[in-house]
Design a protein around this motif. Structure first.
Motif, PDB file in Angstrom:
ATOM      1  N   LYS A  17       0.836  -1.195   0.000  1.00 56.73           N
ATOM      2  CA  LYS A  17       0.000   0.000   0.000  1.00 56.73           C
ATOM      3  C   LYS A  17       0.872   1.245   0.000  1.00 56.73           C
ATOM      4  O   LYS A  17       1.936   1.270   0.609  1.00 56.73           O
ATOM      5  CB  LYS A  17      -0.906   0.005   1.228  1.00 56.73           C
ATOM      6  CG  LYS A  17      -1.948  -1.090   1.186  1.00 56.73           C
ATOM      7  CD  LYS A  17      -2.890  -0.992   2.348  1.00 56.73           C
ATOM      8  CE  LYS A  17      -3.938  -2.074   2.230  1.00 56.73           C
ATOM      9  NZ  LYS A  17      -4.996  -1.934   3.221  1.00 56.73           N
ATOM     10  N   ARG A  18       0.410   2.268  -0.679  1.00 56.16           N
ATOM     11  CA  ARG A  18       1.178   3.519  -0.698  1.00 56.16           C
ATOM     12  C   ARG A  18       0.983   4.239   0.631  1.00 56.16           C
ATOM     13  O   ARG A  18      -0.057   4.113   1.281  1.00 56.16           O
ATOM     14  CB  ARG A  18       0.766   4.396  -1.861  1.00 56.16           C
ATOM     15  CG  ARG A  18      -0.636   4.896  -1.778  1.00 56.16           C
ATOM     16  CD  ARG A  18      -1.026   5.698  -2.978  1.00 56.16           C
ATOM     17  NE  ARG A  18      -2.441   6.051  -2.839  1.00 56.16           N
ATOM     18  CZ  ARG A  18      -3.050   6.883  -3.613  1.00 56.16           C
ATOM     19  NH1 ARG A  18      -2.409   7.455  -4.607  1.00 56.16           N
ATOM     20  NH2 ARG A  18      -4.312   7.157  -3.404  1.00 56.16           N
ATOM     21  N   SER A  19       1.969   4.992   1.030  1.00 63.38           N
ATOM     22  CA  SER A  19       1.913   5.771   2.269  1.00 63.38           C
ATOM     23  C   SER A  19       1.676   7.229   1.918  1.00 63.38           C
ATOM     24  O   SER A  19       2.340   7.771   1.031  1.00 63.38           O
ATOM     25  CB  SER A  19       3.219   5.634   3.047  1.00 63.38           C
ATOM     26  OG  SER A  19       3.369   4.314   3.494  1.00 63.38           O
ATOM     27  N   SER A  68      -4.288   2.500   0.753  1.00 60.93           N
ATOM     28  CA  SER A  68      -3.277   3.407   1.295  1.00 60.93           C
ATOM     29  C   SER A  68      -3.198   3.343   2.814  1.00 60.93           C
ATOM     30  O   SER A  68      -4.134   2.920   3.479  1.00 60.93           O
ATOM     31  CB  SER A  68      -3.606   4.855   0.904  1.00 60.93           C
ATOM     32  OG  SER A  68      -3.754   4.979  -0.485  1.00 60.93           O
TER      33      SER A  68
END
Length: 84
Positions: A17-19, A68
């Motif tokens: 997941k992107r931060s 995210s």
């Protein structure tokens, strides 16, 4: 079995997941299953449904949505009404 239909193979190739790191103000209390809404540069931003609240502190909160992981640092302390 073809890898495209193999659930285990799909899980192993899933991207992390992107931060997202933001300094903002929460518009309301975070609730798992409901979207997070926060004020950022004068705009109300709505995320997808919150899956988990990872960390809650007086000056920031970390939570996870489907795609995210958000870290929201607060401009100022949240109201006592929002915490309760």
């Amino acid at each position: 079995m073809l890898p495209i239909f193999n659930k285990k193979a799909m899980m192993e190739t899933r991207e992390p997941k992107r931060s997202i790191y933001v300094t903002a103000t929460l518009a309301h209390v975070l609730t798992p299953g409901m979207p997070a809404v926060y004020l950022y540069h004068g705009n109300l931003i709505r995320t997808s449904a919150v899956e988990a609240i990872l960390e809650a502190a007086p000056n920031h909160v970390r939570f996870e949505t489907k795609n995210s992981i958000y870290t929201l640092s607060f401009y100022n302390q949240p109201d006592e009404q929002q915490i309760a």
